[in-house]
Design a protein around this motif. Structure first.
Motif, PDB file in Angstrom:
ATOM      1  N   ALA A 118       0.832  -1.203   0.000  1.00  0.00           N
ATOM      2  CA  ALA A 118       0.000   0.000   0.000  1.00  0.00           C
ATOM      3  C   ALA A 118       0.865   1.251   0.000  1.00  0.00           C
ATOM      4  CB  ALA A 118      -0.927  -0.006   1.214  1.00  0.00           C
ATOM      5  N   TYR A 119       1.964   1.222   0.748  1.00  0.00           N
ATOM      6  CA  TYR A 119       2.874   2.369   0.784  1.00  0.00           C
ATOM      7  C   TYR A 119       3.467   2.628  -0.592  1.00  0.00           C
ATOM      8  CZ  TYR A 119       7.158   4.993   1.582  1.00  0.00           C
ATOM      9  OH  TYR A 119       8.179   5.929   1.488  1.00  0.00           O
ATOM     10  N   LEU A 120       3.919   1.571  -1.250  1.00  0.00           N
ATOM     11  CA  LEU A 120       4.529   1.728  -2.574  1.00  0.00           C
ATOM     12  C   LEU A 120       3.502   2.222  -3.594  1.00  0.00           C
ATOM     13  CD1 LEU A 120       6.776  -1.464  -2.688  1.00  0.00           C
ATOM     14  CD2 LEU A 120       7.509   0.898  -2.314  1.00  0.00           C
ATOM     15  N   ALA A 121       2.284   1.728  -3.494  1.00  0.00           N
ATOM     16  CA  ALA A 121       1.244   2.171  -4.415  1.00  0.00           C
ATOM     17  C   ALA A 121       0.942   3.654  -4.246  1.00  0.00           C
ATOM     18  CB  ALA A 121      -0.024   1.351  -4.204  1.00  0.00           C
ATOM     19  N   ALA A 122       1.060   4.140  -3.012  1.00  0.00           N
ATOM     20  CA  ALA A 122       0.709   5.533  -2.733  1.00  0.00           C
ATOM     21  C   ALA A 122       1.858   6.505  -2.970  1.00  0.00           C
ATOM     22  CB  ALA A 122       0.232   5.663  -1.283  1.00  0.00           C
ATOM     23  N   THR A 123       3.092   6.032  -2.850  1.00  0.00           N
ATOM     24  CA  THR A 123       4.213   6.979  -2.844  1.00  0.00           C
ATOM     25  C   THR A 123       5.204   6.807  -3.986  1.00  0.00           C
ATOM     26  OG1 THR A 123       5.535   5.540  -1.412  1.00  0.00           O
ATOM     27  CG2 THR A 123       4.098   7.154  -0.334  1.00  0.00           C
ATOM     28  N   ALA A 124       5.269   5.640  -4.612  1.00  0.00           N
ATOM     29  CA  ALA A 124       6.283   5.403  -5.638  1.00  0.00           C
ATOM     30  C   ALA A 124       5.776   5.903  -6.980  1.00  0.00           C
ATOM     31  CB  ALA A 124       6.636   3.921  -5.700  1.00  0.00           C
ATOM     32  N   ALA A 125       5.919   7.199  -7.219  1.00  0.00           N
ATOM     33  CA  ALA A 125       5.424   7.808  -8.448  1.00  0.00           C
ATOM     34  C   ALA A 125       6.392   7.553  -9.597  1.00  0.00           C
ATOM     35  CB  ALA A 125       5.233   9.306  -8.243  1.00  0.00           C
ATOM     36  N   GLY A 126       5.964   7.913 -10.794  1.00  0.00           N
ATOM     37  CA  GLY A 126       6.842   7.847 -11.952  1.00  0.00           C
ATOM     38  C   GLY A 126       6.873   6.496 -12.609  1.00  0.00           C
ATOM     39  N   ARG A 127       5.704   5.880 -12.803  1.00  0.00           N
ATOM     40  CA  ARG A 127       5.654   4.558 -13.419  1.00  0.00           C
ATOM     41  C   ARG A 127       5.245   4.683 -14.886  1.00  0.00           C
ATOM     42  NH1 ARG A 127       2.171   2.080  -8.596  1.00  0.00           N
ATOM     43  NH2 ARG A 127       1.657   4.282  -8.476  1.00  0.00           N
ATOM     44  N   GLY A 128       6.232   4.664 -15.762  1.00  0.00           N
ATOM     45  CA  GLY A 128       5.964   4.676 -17.195  1.00  0.00           C
ATOM     46  C   GLY A 128       5.428   6.019 -17.667  1.00  0.00           C
ATOM     47  N   GLY A 129       4.721   5.989 -18.790  1.00  0.00           N
ATOM     48  CA  GLY A 129       4.141   7.207 -19.321  1.00  0.00           C
ATOM     49  C   GLY A 129       4.664   7.502 -20.701  1.00  0.00           C
ATOM     50  N   ALA A 130       4.053   8.510 -21.333  1.00  0.00           N
ATOM     51  CA  ALA A 130       4.451   8.897 -22.687  1.00  0.00           C
ATOM     52  C   ALA A 130       5.899   9.385 -22.692  1.00  0.00           C
ATOM     53  CB  ALA A 130       3.520   9.988 -23.190  1.00  0.00           C
ATOM     54  N   GLY A 131       6.609   9.069 -23.783  1.00  0.00           N
ATOM     55  CA  GLY A 131       7.981   9.545 -23.933  1.00  0.00           C
ATOM     56  C   GLY A 131       9.008   8.737 -23.190  1.00  0.00           C
ATOM     57  N   THR A 132       8.626   7.554 -22.681  1.00  0.00           N
ATOM     58  CA  THR A 132       9.585   6.699 -21.986  1.00  0.00           C
ATOM     59  C   THR A 132       9.743   5.386 -22.752  1.00  0.00           C
ATOM     60  OG1 THR A 132       7.912   5.682 -20.570  1.00  0.00           O
ATOM     61  CG2 THR A 132       8.986   7.680 -19.743  1.00  0.00           C
ATOM     62  N   TRP A 133      10.813   4.659 -22.435  1.00  0.00           N
ATOM     63  CA  TRP A 133      11.080   3.382 -23.097  1.00  0.00           C
ATOM     64  C   TRP A 133      11.440   2.329 -22.070  1.00  0.00           C
ATOM     65  CZ3 TRP A 133      15.237   0.119 -22.930  1.00  0.00           C
ATOM     66  CH2 TRP A 133      15.235  -0.939 -23.852  1.00  0.00           C
ATOM     67  N   THR A 134      10.862   1.148 -22.246  1.00  0.00           N
ATOM     68  CA  THR A 134      11.274  -0.075 -21.542  1.00  0.00           C
ATOM     69  C   THR A 134      11.252  -1.222 -22.554  1.00  0.00           C
ATOM     70  OG1 THR A 134       8.998  -0.576 -20.879  1.00  0.00           O
ATOM     71  CG2 THR A 134      10.366   0.639 -19.282  1.00  0.00           C
ATOM     72  N   PRO A 135      11.970  -2.304 -22.285  1.00  0.00           N
ATOM     73  CA  PRO A 135      11.906  -3.448 -23.198  1.00  0.00           C
ATOM     74  C   PRO A 135      10.491  -4.009 -23.286  1.00  0.00           C
ATOM     75  CG  PRO A 135      13.759  -3.647 -21.677  1.00  0.00           C
ATOM     76  CD  PRO A 135      12.925  -2.516 -21.179  1.00  0.00           C
ATOM     77  N   GLY A 136      10.200  -4.669 -24.383  1.00  0.00           N
ATOM     78  CA  GLY A 136       8.887  -5.228 -24.588  1.00  0.00           C
ATOM     79  C   GLY A 136       8.533  -6.353 -23.622  1.00  0.00           C
ATOM     80  N   TRP A 137       9.557  -6.979 -23.016  1.00  0.00           N
ATOM     81  CA  TRP A 137       9.288  -8.103 -22.106  1.00  0.00           C
ATOM     82  C   TRP A 137       8.938  -7.664 -20.691  1.00  0.00           C
ATOM     83  CZ3 TRP A 137      12.837  -7.597 -18.252  1.00  0.00           C
ATOM     84  CH2 TRP A 137      14.098  -7.063 -18.559  1.00  0.00           C
ATOM     85  N   VAL A 138       9.065  -6.389 -20.393  1.00  0.00           N
ATOM     86  CA  VAL A 138       8.764  -5.913 -19.038  1.00  0.00           C
ATOM     87  C   VAL A 138       7.268  -6.019 -18.804  1.00  0.00           C
ATOM     88  CG1 VAL A 138       8.754  -3.889 -17.544  1.00  0.00           C
ATOM     89  CG2 VAL A 138      10.754  -4.394 -18.952  1.00  0.00           C
ATOM     90  N   LEU A 139       6.893  -6.528 -17.632  1.00  0.00           N
ATOM     91  CA  LEU A 139       5.489  -6.673 -17.325  1.00  0.00           C
ATOM     92  C   LEU A 139       4.813  -5.314 -17.260  1.00  0.00           C
ATOM     93  CD1 LEU A 139       5.525  -9.443 -14.568  1.00  0.00           C
ATOM     94  CD2 LEU A 139       5.010  -9.668 -16.991  1.00  0.00           C
ATOM     95  N   PRO A 140       3.565  -5.210 -17.697  1.00  0.00           N
ATOM     96  CA  PRO A 140       2.866  -3.921 -17.693  1.00  0.00           C
ATOM     97  C   PRO A 140       2.616  -3.454 -16.273  1.00  0.00           C
ATOM     98  CG  PRO A 140       1.362  -5.674 -18.251  1.00  0.00           C
ATOM     99  CD  PRO A 140       2.725  -6.288 -18.249  1.00  0.00           C
ATOM    100  N   ARG A 141       2.267  -2.174 -16.164  1.00  0.00           N
ATOM    101  CA  ARG A 141       2.006  -1.592 -14.854  1.00  0.00           C
ATOM    102  C   ARG A 141       0.756  -2.178 -14.230  1.00  0.00           C
ATOM    103  NH1 ARG A 141       3.160   2.471 -18.217  1.00  0.00           N
ATOM    104  NH2 ARG A 141       1.022   3.207 -18.335  1.00  0.00           N
TER     105      ARG A 141
END
Length: 311
Positions: free
Chosen positions: A288-311
């Protein structure tokens, strides 16, 4: 030595009567007598003498009583050490200077009453096995590597996408840049001796190289971050990638520069892994803490490999 007989002995010694000890333990008086007799046979001495008022400790019984109480306390501590909610929450964060370390420090500051046991497991296979066995309650990883899906009993959620930065020395041609695109990095030598084949971070950089035509060198022994920083500071032709939330300290004379990378911003995905039926109550608090405070998950203009699990 049977702990039930020891527990019965202590109850009888404190009550002064076998009948009251039986009522306290919810067993029969005959069972109390049998347990005391078994204990006396085990230690080889009489522990009680019968009196008109009940049962009194012998001299040997008086000597044995404090040790019996300590045996019961030790047994309770042993059980408590592994009981969910009573033992520390065990979390793997790979490295002490990583972004995951910062997340866990923030969690500890927010919930200082929750005991933590922080460990560092190098191999993702070992980490997943430890999560499945209960040796770990959670692990921070980049999942899932190509050809290595997570087992069905392991859950994961992306908690942080960490932007990569270019780290250069003061004489590097990009030292004065406010930012640099991935396309502009083509042809520059990027040195990362810590890339170990088979790790999730090596798989990440393999895909980054393939997609954007970069040159990443993993040659030479890995002497750790201090040696890497020394080399980058002294070698104008070399640069390295560093996570934006990675905490490293270097001498002021090194003159190192962190240069943001853009178009797109390569982000390293940190996920939390845990076993689906892990009973530790603090695990839900961490999630719950991570869900509330760990901002910056993906978004437009970013890149990750195709094998990374979705958010």
């Amino acid at each position: 030595m049977d702990l039930d007989t020891v527990r019965t002995f202590v109850a009888a010694a404190e009550a002064g009567q076998f009948q009251e000890a039986a009522a306290e333990l919810a067993i029969t008086q005959q069972a109390v007598s049998k347990r005391i007799a078994a204990l006396e046979r085990s230690v080889g001495v009489r522990l009680f003498t019968r009196t008109p008022r009940g049962a009194e400790l012998t001299i040997d019984g008086q000597a044995f009583l404090p040790h019996a109480r300590e045996l019961l306390r030790v047994a309770e501590r042993a059980v408590s050490s592994v009981r969910a909610g009573r033992r520390p929450l065990r979390v793997d964060m790979i490295a002490s200077r990583s972004a995951a370390s910062g997340l866990m420090r923030g969690f500890h500051a927010a919930y200082p009453e929750i005991e933590l046991d922080v460990v560092m497991v190098f191999d993702i296979g070992e980490a997943v096995a430890a999560v499945r066995s209960g040796a770990l309650d959670a692990s921070f990883r980049a999942v899932a590597m190509p050809g290595r899906p997570l087992p069905g009993d392991v859950e994961s959620v992306r908690v942080l996408d960490e932007p990569l930065e270019l780290l250069v020395g003061p004489a590097h041609v990009l030292a004065g840049a406010r930012s640099v695109t991935l396309a502009q990095l083509a042809g520059h030598r990027i040195w990362m001796p810590g890339l170990v084949p088979g790790t999730e971070w090596a798989a990440y950089y393999d895909d980054l190289v393939a997609e954007f035509g970069l040159t990443i060198e993993a040659t030479g022994p890995n002497f750790g971050s201090d040696a890497l920083l020394d080399t980058i500071a002294d070698t104008p032709a070399l640069a390295t990638f560093m996570g934006g939330r990675t905490r490293l300290v270097w001498p002021a004379g090194h003159g190192l520069r962190r240069v943001p990378v853009t178009d797109p911003v390569p982000v390293y995905p940190h996920s939390l892994l845990w076993r689906r039926d892990d009973p530790h109550p603090a695990l839900a608090t961490l999630r719950a803490y991570l869900a509330a405070t760990a901002a910056g998950r993906g978004g437009a203009g970013t890149w990750t490999p195709g094998w990374v699990l979705p958010r």
